[in-house]
Scaffold this active site. Structure first.
Site, PDB file in Angstrom:
ATOM      1  N   ASP A 168      -4.851  -5.927  -7.657  1.00  0.00           N
ATOM      2  CA  ASP A 168      -4.943  -5.309  -6.489  1.00  0.00           C
ATOM      3  C   ASP A 168      -5.161  -3.729  -6.973  1.00  0.00           C
ATOM      4  OD1 ASP A 168      -5.133  -4.771  -3.741  1.00  0.00           O
ATOM      5  OD2 ASP A 168      -3.327  -5.854  -3.378  1.00  0.00           O
ATOM      6  N   HIS A 173       0.787  -1.289  -0.154  1.00  0.00           N
ATOM      7  CA  HIS A 173       0.040  -0.045  -0.093  1.00  0.00           C
ATOM      8  C   HIS A 173       0.889   1.341  -0.064  1.00  0.00           C
ATOM      9  CE1 HIS A 173      -2.737  -3.043   1.618  1.00  0.00           C
ATOM     10  NE2 HIS A 173      -3.757  -2.259   1.213  1.00  0.00           N
TER      11      HIS A 173
END
Length: 358
Positions: free
Chosen positions: A267, A196
């Protein structure tokens, strides 16, 4: 769209699901969001904690999303248990982190497998009673004790135990009519960096990854795992780009060597681990060209609109549409009142409260 379309009630042609999954900002749909969801390249919506205040509100939001198109969009959520559980109040059962099942498996394998199945049934039943179709679970990353972002989300360090526990959890999901998604292929557990926030790099050779981290995907296949999400991790001894942008990983290994015929999701393309591919259009094209069926654009509606406009002329892939349609629930959704009188659901919740720490 050149793709043939389903015909729903009234003889109308329904728009097939597209390759982009987007999100919504709040507790109700706005007019701008309704317009976005009608774009032919949109195929699903992912929900977050910000989209939940109460069960009745969530059900109304899901109904509004499903009503936007004649063929309802897939509504998904990250709802694994532990620290990754988007809905936690107003009757939702607190679910344990997946590591609990791995620890229990070491003491009593059969009891742990049974508990994983029952937890999957509770997870899926509650979501479906509110209109949510699909959860991005289970995590198949191995528990090397290295990755903080994975941490206790991992079931076990042994790939065989991970596969068995995941299959048990998936069975519970399936008994409530919900499909499953294994993540993060081929494995995020051996790198410390959080994709992330950074671009993780795993220097291990291909054979080591295939024999350990990727083994549960090979063993389970698309019948148990109708969807897979690759990691935003670079494995430089295999390919120079993150797995979700790599034809070597998605097309050659997952689809080819593993003969996988389920949905491959990217993702979230707004994560730092995706930044190596360029701007949002370049990221999406890299994922789709690698073999992904659907790309996620989360928390940036401006980028979602930019991507949809830039890909407007891209034709739908009939195989991707077929796979995405397989993720829609296979059984009628329960209602919450019915759940509270369902002996199976009540037994499963009782097992959780008696034996599982959250």
């Amino acid at each position: 769209m050149t793709l043939s379309q389903n015909t729903h009630s009234g003889g109308r042609a329904a728009m097939p699901p597209g390759p982009v999954m987007v999100d919504v900002a709040g507790l109700e749909l706005t007019d701008v969001e309704r317009t976005r969801l009608r774009h032919p390249l949109v195929g699903g919506v992912i929900l977050f904690a910000r989209n939940f205040s109460a069960r009745a509100q969530l059900a109304a939001l899901c109904d509004a999303i499903h009503s936007v198109r004649d063929e309802p969009l897939l509504i998904a959520v990250d709802h694994e248990g532990g620290r990754v559980q988007r809905f936690r109040t107003d009757g939702f059962t607190p679910l344990p982190a997946m590591r609990v099942f791995g620890q229990w498996y070491d003491r009593d394998p059969q009891a742990a497998l049974h508990a994983a199945t029952e937890t999957g049934f509770v997870l899926a039943s509650e979501l479906r009673a509110c209109g949510v179709d699909f959860s991005f679970t289970p995590v198949l990353d191995l528990d090397y004790g290295v990755s903080q972002v994975i941490g206790n989300r991992a079931l076990h360090e042994d790939p065989a135990a991970v596969a068995l526990l995941a299959r048990a959890l998936v069975q519970g999901l399936s008994q409530a009519g919900m499909a499953a998604c294994g993540k993060h292929f081929p494995g995020h557990g051996a790198v410390a960096a959080d994709s992330h926030l950074a671009i993780p790099v795993d220097e291990r050779p291909l054979d080591e990854i295939l024999d350990a981290d990727a083994a549960p995907y090979r063993w389970l296949g698309d019948l148990a795992l109708p969807a897979v999400m690759p990691a935003h991790v670079i494995y430089p001894q295999v390919a120079p780009e993150p797995a979700g942008f790599s034809r070597r990983w998605v097309t050659d290994i997952l689809r080819g060597q593993f003969e996988y015929d389920g949905v491959v999701f990217s993702d979230d393309l707004t994560m730092e681990g995706a930044s190596v591919a360029g701007d949002i259009r370049a990221r999406a094209l890299a994922a789709l060209d690698a073999g992904c069926d659907m790309v996620l654009v989360c928390n940036r509606p401006d980028l979602a609109d930019e991507l949809l406009a830039s890909l407007a002329d891209r034709p739908l892939d009939p195989q991707a549409v077929r796979r995405i349609r397989r993720l829609m629930p296979s059984l009628p959704a329960p209602d919450w009142t019915g759940l509270l009188s369902d002996p199976r659901y009540l037994r499963a919740r009782s097992l959780r409260s008696e034996n599982l720490s959250v």
